[in-house]
Every structure is written in structure tokens, then in C-alpha cells.
Write a protein that holds these residues in place. Structure first.
Motif, PDB file in Angstrom:
ATOM      1  N   GLY A 139      11.435 112.702  52.765  1.00 17.49           N
ATOM      2  CA  GLY A 139      11.037 113.147  51.825  1.00 17.49           C
ATOM      3  C   GLY A 139      12.657 114.341  50.999  1.00 17.49           C
ATOM      4  O   GLY A 139      13.187 113.618  50.449  1.00 17.49           O
ATOM      5  N   MET A 140      12.827 115.046  51.944  1.00 13.42           N
ATOM      6  CA  MET A 140      13.903 116.056  51.779  1.00 13.42           C
ATOM      7  C   MET A 140      15.360 115.366  51.367  1.00 13.42           C
ATOM      8  O   MET A 140      16.095 115.081  50.178  1.00 13.42           O
ATOM      9  CB  MET A 140      13.848 116.646  52.926  1.00 13.42           C
ATOM     10  N   TRP A 141      15.434 114.421  52.832  1.00 12.94           N
ATOM     11  CA  TRP A 141      16.929 113.723  53.378  1.00 12.94           C
ATOM     12  C   TRP A 141      17.185 112.519  51.503  1.00 12.94           C
ATOM     13  O   TRP A 141      18.255 112.218  50.700  1.00 12.94           O
ATOM     14  CB  TRP A 141      16.526 112.225  54.107  1.00 12.94           C
ATOM     15  N   GLY A 142      15.156 111.430  51.048  1.00  8.75           N
ATOM     16  CA  GLY A 142      15.610 111.207  49.843  1.00  8.75           C
ATOM     17  C   GLY A 142      15.619 111.445  48.904  1.00  8.75           C
ATOM     18  O   GLY A 142      16.905 111.561  47.684  1.00  8.75           O
ATOM     19  N   GLY A 143      15.650 112.830  48.736  1.00 11.01           N
ATOM     20  CA  GLY A 143      16.220 113.761  47.379  1.00 11.01           C
ATOM     21  C   GLY A 143      17.593 113.831  46.925  1.00 11.01           C
ATOM     22  O   GLY A 143      17.755 114.259  46.092  1.00 11.01           O
ATOM     23  N   VAL A 144      18.221 114.509  48.797  1.00 11.83           N
ATOM     24  CA  VAL A 144      19.191 114.639  48.606  1.00 11.83           C
ATOM     25  C   VAL A 144      20.491 113.682  47.789  1.00 11.83           C
ATOM     26  O   VAL A 144      21.193 113.325  47.621  1.00 11.83           O
ATOM     27  CB  VAL A 144      19.806 115.157  49.741  1.00 11.83           C
ATOM     28  N   MET A 145      19.968 112.652  48.625  1.00 17.10           N
ATOM     29  CA  MET A 145      20.628 110.924  48.927  1.00 17.10           C
ATOM     30  C   MET A 145      20.494 110.776  47.397  1.00 17.10           C
ATOM     31  O   MET A 145      21.286 110.388  46.114  1.00 17.10           O
ATOM     32  CB  MET A 145      20.335 110.350  49.426  1.00 17.10           C
ATOM     33  N   LEU A 146      19.246 110.795  46.360  1.00 20.31           N
ATOM     34  CA  LEU A 146      18.914 110.611  44.785  1.00 20.31           C
ATOM     35  C   LEU A 146      19.420 111.559  44.271  1.00 20.31           C
ATOM     36  O   LEU A 146      20.820 111.713  43.225  1.00 20.31           O
ATOM     37  CB  LEU A 146      17.846 110.185  45.001  1.00 20.31           C
ATOM     38  N   GLY A 147      19.589 112.571  44.008  1.00 22.30           N
ATOM     39  CA  GLY A 147      20.170 113.857  43.351  1.00 22.30           C
ATOM     40  C   GLY A 147      22.064 113.260  43.150  1.00 22.30           C
ATOM     41  O   GLY A 147      23.012 113.710  43.112  1.00 22.30           O
ATOM     42  N   ALA A 148      22.612 113.162  45.498  1.00 18.33           N
ATOM     43  CA  ALA A 148      23.678 112.921  45.052  1.00 18.33           C
ATOM     44  C   ALA A 148      24.647 111.671  44.681  1.00 18.33           C
ATOM     45  O   ALA A 148      25.615 111.822  44.143  1.00 18.33           O
ATOM     46  CB  ALA A 148      24.408 113.430  46.731  1.00 18.33           C
ATOM     47  N   ALA A 149      23.787 110.956  44.390  1.00 18.83           N
ATOM     48  CA  ALA A 149      24.277 110.184  43.621  1.00 18.83           C
ATOM     49  C   ALA A 149      23.726 110.252  42.012  1.00 18.83           C
ATOM     50  O   ALA A 149      25.152 109.605  41.117  1.00 18.83           O
ATOM     51  CB  ALA A 149      23.201 108.320  43.087  1.00 18.83           C
ATOM     52  N   GLY A 150      22.923 110.833  41.518  1.00 15.23           N
ATOM     53  CA  GLY A 150      22.902 111.029  40.264  1.00 15.23           C
ATOM     54  C   GLY A 150      24.793 112.633  39.494  1.00 15.23           C
ATOM     55  O   GLY A 150      24.967 112.315  38.786  1.00 15.23           O
ATOM     56  N   LEU A 151      25.005 112.929  40.663  1.00 19.21           N
ATOM     57  CA  LEU A 151      25.975 114.085  40.930  1.00 19.21           C
ATOM     58  C   LEU A 151      27.401 113.029  40.632  1.00 19.21           C
ATOM     59  O   LEU A 151      28.046 113.562  39.619  1.00 19.21           O
ATOM     60  CB  LEU A 151      25.656 115.844  41.577  1.00 19.21           C
ATOM     61  N   LEU A 152      27.177 112.786  41.792  1.00 10.71           N
ATOM     62  CA  LEU A 152      28.651 111.423  41.767  1.00 10.71           C
ATOM     63  C   LEU A 152      28.699 111.107  40.818  1.00 10.71           C
ATOM     64  O   LEU A 152      30.138 110.673  39.798  1.00 10.71           O
ATOM     65  CB  LEU A 152      28.726 110.357  43.301  1.00 10.71           C
TER      66      LEU A 152
END
Length: 192
Positions: A139-152
């Protein structure tokens, strides 16, 4: 100016990866987490519409991506929060997504873009918070990856890591979807 073949392949591969990961996640979570399965399925369908030539107009594809963002992602967050006992946040996220889906027609293109990115970041942060408190690494990795997609997606650059920015965002979203799928599986095993 005609699109370059390398860009077309990059875009097709990123859509295929997102669609495949999302479809697999939808099928494997359908019995235990129907809300998340519906969210994954919306992502898979949005990716498929971009891959199938002549399936719809560009506006149809954009509408599919809009629905996958403002309804699909809150459905993923809904199930993650619900499974972890945070029912009020689950309902709030899903309700907010539904309101945005209905109001989307009244927003301009820039308003839809900002609202979509806000949904991505809110979903990512809330799942990340729950994952930290429940020590769910996926879940932590999912949050980081999804947040990265949003920020990128907010960056001004057209290319990141030698790929078009949109493709990098789709790869990050595919990675985040895979991690969320594993996070839900882990929670289901943990709670029996």
C-alpha cells in the motif's frame, strides 16, 4: 506533423501495461473487493479505448480517462479504507468522486485537469496514510507510485527519462495499480 513511430510504440506499450495490470487486478479482486475490482476495470477499459483505433473519438477517450480517474481511483481507495475499518473516509472519497463525475461537464478543460490531479493526489495520500498505520508495504508503494504519477503529470517537461511524460505517468500508474492489488490481497490474508 505526423507522430513519430517511437512515440506511438511507447504510448501503446504504456497503455497496454496499464490495461493488462488493471484487468488482472480487476479479475483477481472481484470476489473479495468488488469496489476495487470496479475501479481497476474502469482503468483497464480507459486504457483499452486508447489502444483500439476507431473505437471512439478523442473526446470519448478523454471522457473514459476522466471517469477512470474520478470514479475508478476513489473506488480503489474506498475498498482500501473500508477493509481497514475507515468507513467514513471511504464514503467521503467515493462521494467526492461521484460529485466530480457529475460536475465534470460544467468544468472547463483546465478545471477537469486540476480536479483529476487533485483526485489522484488525495487518493494516493489517503491510501499511503492508511498503509503506513497498518504497515502494509504494498500500500505504501502504491501510494508513492500513484502520487508520483500525479506529480509528474503537472511538470512542464514534455519528456521524462527519455519517454513522453504521459507514458511515464501511465507506467507509474500501472506500478501503483499492481501495488494496490497486492496491498488488498495482503489485507485480505491478514484479516482472514
Amino acid at each position: 506533423m505526423a507522430p513519430r513511430p517511437g512515440r506511438e510504440w511507447s504510448s501503446a506499450l504504456s497503455h497496454l501495461a496499464l490495461g493488462s495490470v488493471s484487468l488482472h487486478a480487476a479479475l483477481s479482486t472481484a470476489q473479495a473487493n468488488r469496489g476495487a475490482a470496479a475501479g481497476f476495470l474502469l482503468q483497464a477499459l480507459a486504457a483499452a479505448t486508447m489502444l483500439a483505433p476507431g473505437l471512439g473519438t478523442d473526446e470519448d477517450c478523454l471522457a473514459g480517462a476522466w471517469v477512470a480517474t474520478v470514479i475508478g481511483l476513489p473506488l480503489l481507495a474506498f475498498d482500501f479504507h473500508w477493509v481497514n475499518g475507515d468507513c467514513s473516509s471511504a464514503n467521503l472519497l467515493l462521494g467526492g468522486g461521484m460529485v466530480l463525475a457529475v460536475a465534470g461537464e460544467h468544468l472547463g478543460a483546465e478545471g477537469r485537469s486540476v480536479a483529476g490531479q487533485a483526485v489522484v493526489l488525495v487518493v494516493a495520500v489517503t491510501i499511503l496514510i492508511v498503509a503506513v498505520f497498518t504497515t502494509n508495504t504494498y500500500g505504501m508503494w502504491g501510494g508513492v507510485m500513484l502520487g508520483a504519477a500525479g506529480l509528474l503529470s503537472r511538470l512542464e517537461e514534455d519528456r521524462l527519462l527519455l519517454l513522453p511524460k504521459e507514458d511515464v505517468c501511465r507506467w507509474a500508474l500501472a506500478g501503483g495499480s499492481w501495488a494496490y492489488h497486492r496491498a488488498l490481497h495482503t489485507q485480505r490474508l491478514q484479516w482472514g
